[in-house]
Design an enzyme around this catalytic site. Structure first.
Site, PDB file in Angstrom:
ATOM      1  N   MET A  41     -23.113 -45.311-134.394  1.00 30.81           N
ATOM      2  CA  MET A  41     -23.466 -46.343-133.426  1.00 30.81           C
ATOM      3  C   MET A  41     -22.699 -46.140-132.122  1.00 30.81           C
ATOM      4  O   MET A  41     -21.502 -45.833-132.135  1.00 30.81           O
ATOM      5  CB  MET A  41     -23.133 -47.716-134.016  1.00 30.81           C
ATOM      6  N   HIS A 101     -22.877 -44.850-138.648  1.00 26.46           N
ATOM      7  CA  HIS A 101     -24.323 -45.048-138.773  1.00 26.46           C
ATOM      8  C   HIS A 101     -25.067 -43.713-138.888  1.00 26.46           C
ATOM      9  O   HIS A 101     -26.237 -43.681-139.277  1.00 26.46           O
ATOM     10  CB  HIS A 101     -24.832 -45.842-137.574  1.00 26.46           C
ATOM     11  N   ASP A 124      -2.696 -44.207-129.642  1.00 29.98           N
ATOM     12  CA  ASP A 124      -4.160 -44.259-129.611  1.00 29.98           C
ATOM     13  C   ASP A 124      -4.598 -45.646-129.141  1.00 29.98           C
ATOM     14  O   ASP A 124      -4.400 -46.636-129.844  1.00 29.98           O
ATOM     15  CB  ASP A 124      -4.732 -43.970-131.004  1.00 29.98           C
ATOM     16  N   ASP A 133      -5.157 -33.062-140.623  1.00 35.03           N
ATOM     17  CA  ASP A 133      -5.917 -33.076-139.392  1.00 35.03           C
ATOM     18  C   ASP A 133      -7.392 -33.292-139.740  1.00 35.03           C
ATOM     19  O   ASP A 133      -7.941 -32.593-140.595  1.00 35.03           O
ATOM     20  CB  ASP A 133      -5.741 -31.729-138.692  1.00 35.03           C
TER      21      ASP A 133
END
Length: 325
Positions: A51, A118, A247, A308
């Protein structure tokens, strides 16, 4: 002397890489033999975004670093673009068209679909309606039995039509902007309400009844590894909404994870519950990753002491290779 110097330099780089990203691939870069065919699958790999996703926006790939890493190890990789916001079926039809184009260009008989969020149900649709074109489906953090976040948004939507119309317009606008910035070849018509209807638990149940391949018979089990139509199904996901202070997306995913605290209490990646992510052969469902870490999001910033994410894709490609796919 020159050989010793080169050896020492490579060792220093390996240590630096492992400290920064805690990756198995960093150590393999130093210790392993050439593995340029490690990810050389029989069939092309198709990456399917979720999405509000894209192939690339302003030079930033949705699956950050994944395509290059897989190609460096021998795979043929094709990131695709479907409408950012629409139903699983509508996105699936767009994906089917692009799969057919990829097969025509490469001469391959089938593809391996890897879908995030999605993108998982989107890939499942294609595998269900055209199993002759699909060797495998791998879902990454996909809400196959719905998401508590989508359920909470649906509850709010049911309670206020005014809020629904306003929020839908804003989200559709964001989807249109993403389409524009990514030069998305689809028609660009966004339908956030169709997305919501696909990703809540009620919509997911209806989709699963129509396209059941790979879905576990019990909520937190495994589905058929190989469906009756011959397609292999795999899945993996994370359960850590907040993984790295650097982040900027992590606070939002931590906030979104509150929907799970209010509803099911299920471990989650911020948007998708651990058990809801299960499809076919569950490789692992508790990586220390959040929903964006799963695609190596935000320039690869992720949990320092977890594998990772790119390495996980490489491992999956190798798994497909060993399965003759």
């Amino acid at each position: 002397m020159k050989a010793i110097t080169q050896w020492a330099a490579r060792f220093a780089v390996a240590i630096s890489l492992s400290i920064v990203s805690s990756t198995a691939s960093a150590w393999c870069w130093f210790f392993c033999d050439d593995n340029s065919d490690y990810a050389k699958t029989k069939y092309p790999i198709v990456l399917v975004h979720g999405m509000l996703g894209f192939d690339s926006v302003l030079g930033m790939d949705y699956f950050y670093g994944v395509e290059d890493a897989l190609e460096d190890k021998g795979a043929k990789v094709f990131p695709v673009q479907v409408t950012a916001l629409d139903s699983s079926e509508a996105r699936g039809e767009e994906l089917l068209t692009q799969v057919q184009q990829i097969l025509a260009v490469t001469g391959a008989q089938k593809v391996n679909l890897i879908g995030h969020s999605h993108g998982g149900p989107t890939a499942r649709y294609v595998a269900s309606v055209r199993p002759d074109l699909v060797a495998s489906v791998t879902s990454v953090g996909s809400p196959h039995k719905g998401s508590d976040v989508a359920d909470l948004v649906q509850d709010i939507s049911d309670g206020s039509q005014v809020v629904t119309v306003a929020v839908s317009a804003i989200v559709n606008g964001l989807g249109s902007l993403i389409n524009l910035l990514s030069n998305n070849p689809t028609d660009g018509n966004q339908d956030s309400l169709a997305t919501l209807a696909s990703l809540n638990s009620e919509g997911a149940a209806a989709f699963n009844a129509q396209y059941p391949e790979g879905i576990p018979s019990n909520y937190c089990g495994e589905g058929d590894h190989v469906a009756s139509n011959g397609v292999r199904y795999y899945s993996w996901s994370g359960t850590s909404p907040y993984t790295n202070v650097f982040d900027p997306a992590d606070p939002f995913l931590l906030l979104a994870s509150g929907a799970f605290a209010l509803k099911s209490g299920e471990a989650n990646d911020g948007l998708v519950g651990r058990c809801s992510s299960h499809l076919g052969d569950v490789i692992r469902d508790n990586y220390s990753m959040n929903h964006l870490d799963e695609i190596n999001g935000f320039i690869g910033v992720h949990h320092l002491f977890e594998t990772d994410p790119v390495t996980v894709y490489e491992q999956q490609a190798n798994r497909l290779k060993k399965a003759g796919l």
